[in-house]
Enzyme design. Sequence first.
Site, mmCIF file in Angstrom:
data_model
loop_
_atom_site.group_PDB
_atom_site.id
_atom_site.type_symbol
_atom_site.label_atom_id
_atom_site.label_comp_id
_atom_site.label_asym_id
_atom_site.label_seq_id
_atom_site.Cartn_x
_atom_site.Cartn_y
_atom_site.Cartn_z
ATOM 1 N N ALA A 177 -8.900 0.621 5.560
ATOM 2 C CA ALA A 177 -7.686 0.445 4.761
ATOM 3 C C ALA A 177 -7.088 -0.926 5.046
ATOM 4 C CB ALA A 177 -6.672 1.540 5.082
ATOM 5 N N HIS A 183 -2.997 6.487 11.047
ATOM 6 C CA HIS A 183 -3.512 5.780 12.208
ATOM 7 C C HIS A 183 -3.634 6.776 13.352
ATOM 8 C CE1 HIS A 183 -3.205 1.982 10.261
ATOM 9 N NE2 HIS A 183 -1.886 1.918 10.278
ATOM 10 N N GLY A 185 0.803 -1.219 0.000
ATOM 11 C CA GLY A 185 0.000 0.000 0.000
ATOM 12 C C GLY A 185 0.834 1.266 0.000
ATOM 13 N N GLN A 186 0.149 2.400 0.188
ATOM 14 C CA GLN A 186 0.788 3.698 0.111
ATOM 15 C C GLN A 186 0.738 4.379 1.487
ATOM 16 O OE1 GLN A 186 -0.034 5.718 -3.686
ATOM 17 N NE2 GLN A 186 -1.094 3.883 -4.375
ATOM 18 N N TYR A 187 0.452 5.685 1.511
ATOM 19 C CA TYR A 187 0.382 6.364 2.802
ATOM 20 C C TYR A 187 -0.983 6.143 3.445
ATOM 21 C CZ TYR A 187 4.724 8.985 2.254
ATOM 22 O OH TYR A 187 6.044 9.327 2.125
ATOM 23 N N CYS A 241 -3.804 6.532 0.680
ATOM 24 C CA CYS A 241 -3.679 5.402 -0.250
ATOM 25 C C CYS A 241 -3.480 5.863 -1.692
ATOM 26 C CB CYS A 241 -4.883 4.468 -0.147
ATOM 27 S SG CYS A 241 -5.131 3.825 1.519
ATOM 28 N N GLY A 256 -3.524 -3.218 4.526
ATOM 29 C CA GLY A 256 -2.107 -3.244 4.163
ATOM 30 C C GLY A 256 -1.434 -4.417 4.860
#
Length: 216
Positions: A149, A76, A71-73, A180, A151
């Site tokens: 999300a 949390h 995944g990307q950024y 993302c 990941g």
Amino acid sequence: MVDWLTSHGLVEYDTALSEMEARVADIRAGQAEEAIWLLEHPPLYTAGTSAKPADLLTPDRFPVYETRRGGQYTYHGPGQRVVYVMLDLTKHGKDVRRFVAEIEAWVIAALAEFGVTGETREGRVGVWVQRPEKPVLPDGSPREDKIAAVGLRIRKWVSFHGFSVNVEPDLTHYDGIVPCGIADHGVTSLVDLGLPVTMADLDVALKRTFPPSFGG
């Protein structure tokens, strides 16, 4: 059997990562049971293996952690349930694509417990909800917001990292990244959708809808 672990209070990301790494090693060595770990982190951003530097819009806002999950950024923080999934895929078919689909299906089933229709989209990992009350996109397609999300990372067929579901996080904290890597759609939460759901409520739903194929 799968161990269900729940941490109360905020767990620092470095602490969670080291504990997760140790548990995965023990699972791989046959010295520990598979585990599902429910927790919350303090505000932070994580960068997956596909993260693009340009998608980190405010790098000084919160700590940023490089991670080897897919995944990307992503963000949390408090009010978001993080679910770390530590399962031995040698018991679950050794099919990573199917495993990700089963994780998404699990999230969708848990959301359905609250009357929320979660959906997946081709080319977009995670779970989305349609927002017909919002203006359509310039191309005429409906707005969709991400509510969960996903990941994951697989090491020697044992999974770790996992997914997160937004219960009641501060959604403005997503402004520091392109979540993302997708700029055309937004981010939502159960409370943002008008549902008075607590973290404990979601935990019950996650346990009730845990896929039988995962051995629970």
